[in-house]
Scaffold this motif. Structure first.
Motif, PDB file in Angstrom:
ATOM      1  N   ALA A 119      36.635  48.322  46.274  1.00 21.22           N
ATOM      2  CA  ALA A 119      36.884  47.095  45.512  1.00 21.22           C
ATOM      3  C   ALA A 119      37.912  47.288  44.409  1.00 21.22           C
ATOM      4  O   ALA A 119      38.669  46.377  44.075  1.00 21.22           O
ATOM      5  CB  ALA A 119      35.579  46.583  44.910  1.00 21.22           C
ATOM      6  N   ALA A 120      37.935  48.489  43.807  1.00 17.43           N
ATOM      7  CA  ALA A 120      38.869  48.772  42.713  1.00 17.43           C
ATOM      8  C   ALA A 120      39.083  50.269  42.616  1.00 17.43           C
ATOM      9  O   ALA A 120      38.221  51.062  43.008  1.00 17.43           O
ATOM     10  CB  ALA A 120      38.331  48.233  41.384  1.00 17.43           C
ATOM     11  N   VAL A 121      40.237  50.648  42.086  1.00 15.58           N
ATOM     12  CA  VAL A 121      40.560  52.050  41.850  1.00 15.58           C
ATOM     13  C   VAL A 121      40.884  52.216  40.369  1.00 15.58           C
ATOM     14  O   VAL A 121      41.639  51.431  39.795  1.00 15.58           O
ATOM     15  CB  VAL A 121      41.755  52.510  42.712  1.00 15.58           C
ATOM     16  N   VAL A 122      40.279  53.223  39.762  1.00 12.35           N
ATOM     17  CA  VAL A 122      40.499  53.544  38.349  1.00 12.35           C
ATOM     18  C   VAL A 122      41.166  54.909  38.304  1.00 12.35           C
ATOM     19  O   VAL A 122      40.650  55.863  38.887  1.00 12.35           O
ATOM     20  CB  VAL A 122      39.163  53.609  37.580  1.00 12.35           C
ATOM     21  N   SER A 123      42.289  55.023  37.624  1.00 14.12           N
ATOM     22  CA  SER A 123      43.033  56.275  37.662  1.00 14.12           C
ATOM     23  C   SER A 123      43.335  56.803  36.263  1.00 14.12           C
ATOM     24  O   SER A 123      43.819  56.071  35.403  1.00 14.12           O
ATOM     25  CB  SER A 123      44.349  56.085  38.419  1.00 14.12           C
ATOM     26  N   SER A 124      43.059  58.097  36.079  1.00 12.33           N
ATOM     27  CA  SER A 124      43.460  58.816  34.866  1.00 12.33           C
ATOM     28  C   SER A 124      44.534  59.847  35.197  1.00 12.33           C
ATOM     29  O   SER A 124      44.773  60.770  34.411  1.00 12.33           O
ATOM     30  CB  SER A 124      42.245  59.510  34.238  1.00 12.33           C
ATOM     31  N   PRO A 147      41.729  45.767  49.176  1.00 10.02           N
ATOM     32  CA  PRO A 147      41.862  44.460  49.811  1.00 10.02           C
ATOM     33  C   PRO A 147      42.761  43.552  48.974  1.00 10.02           C
ATOM     34  O   PRO A 147      43.111  43.889  47.832  1.00 10.02           O
ATOM     35  CB  PRO A 147      40.422  43.931  49.813  1.00 10.02           C
ATOM     36  N   ARG A 148      43.127  42.426  49.520  1.00  5.12           N
ATOM     37  CA  ARG A 148      43.896  41.441  48.763  1.00  5.12           C
ATOM     38  C   ARG A 148      43.136  41.087  47.485  1.00  5.12           C
ATOM     39  O   ARG A 148      41.942  40.822  47.511  1.00  5.12           O
ATOM     40  CB  ARG A 148      44.101  40.183  49.608  1.00  5.12           C
ATOM     41  N   GLY A 149      43.796  41.155  46.352  1.00  7.15           N
ATOM     42  CA  GLY A 149      43.160  40.880  45.071  1.00  7.15           C
ATOM     43  C   GLY A 149      42.572  42.111  44.405  1.00  7.15           C
ATOM     44  O   GLY A 149      42.214  42.063  43.230  1.00  7.15           O
ATOM     45  N   GLY A 150      42.453  43.214  45.155  1.00  7.51           N
ATOM     46  CA  GLY A 150      41.926  44.446  44.573  1.00  7.51           C
ATOM     47  C   GLY A 150      42.898  45.039  43.565  1.00  7.51           C
ATOM     48  O   GLY A 150      44.118  44.837  43.667  1.00  7.51           O
ATOM     49  N   ALA A 151      42.381  45.763  42.595  1.00  5.50           N
ATOM     50  CA  ALA A 151      43.211  46.211  41.477  1.00  5.50           C
ATOM     51  C   ALA A 151      43.166  47.717  41.265  1.00  5.50           C
ATOM     52  O   ALA A 151      42.160  48.372  41.535  1.00  5.50           O
ATOM     53  CB  ALA A 151      42.773  45.513  40.194  1.00  5.50           C
TER      54      ALA A 151
END
Length: 199
Positions: A119-124, A147-151
């Motif tokens: 649903a989302a990816v968080v990157s450091s 997916p489309r809209g995913g951040a």
């Protein structure tokens, strides 16, 4: 948690001394920056189902903030390339799925570990200090699995967006950012990237 924070800072500094350009900073993300990352992730998620994948989890500063913000452990997967940091994460976050691997091969890691849908990816990850081909692989892989809209939620210490302009144009990405977290060392800004509706 103070013991965890001290142990994490010590390990992070040791890893930075060995590979400073891979770590991006001499200390882990501060609490206020981690909380801002968690807020941006919750806003990006909305009601979308699926996994939240954290890239470059390090010593778990952002991980703690994501859990404290209410993201269930079953929805959170951590990707960490450094074996020593991966061992640290397994010891201190036993309920989470820890994937030891290279974020530049993210679609393969997602498939191999059954983490879809994401649903989302968080990157450091220190995108601005990594080689261009590595950044291309990371950003391309992130938007291959979203997916489309995913951040993608990513912070940076610099004044410019952490995803280079050429990559933003190639993947039709739009970026928004929050306020600079001045009390972090060094001060940082959290960005959120999504594909444009016209992509």
């Amino acid at each position: 948690m103070p013991q965890l924070a001290h142990a994490g800072t010590t390990l992070f500094l040791k890893r930075w001394l060995r590979r400073p350009f891979a770590m991006g900073s001499v200390v882990p993300s501060g609490r206020l920056l981690a909380e801002e990352m968690a807020r941006a992730t919750l806003a990006a998620l909305g009601t979308r189902p699926g996994q939240v994948v954290e890239l470059g989890a390090g010593t778990g500063e952002v991980t703690k903030a994501l859990l404290a913000a209410g993201i269930p452990a079953r929805r959170l997967a951590l990707v960490e390339r450094d074996p020593e940091l991966a061992v640290f994460l397994r010891r201190h976050f036993p309920g989470l799925q820890i994937v030891e691997g290279d974020a530049a091969r993210l679609p393969r890691l997602i498939d191999d570990h059954g983490l879809a849908p994401v649903a989302a990816v968080v990157s450091s990850l220190p995108l601005l200090s990594l080689p261009a081909e590595v950044v291309n692989g990371i950003v391309g892989g992130v938007f291959d699995i979203l997916p489309r809209g995913g951040a993608l939620v990513q912070f940076t210490y610099g004044p410019k967006p952490p995803v280079p302009r050429g990559l933003r144009e190639r993947h039709h990405l739009l970026g928004t950012h929050g306020k600079r977290v001045w009390r972090n060392v060094p001060p940082a800004v959290v960005w959120t990237f999504r594909r444009s509706a016209a992509a």
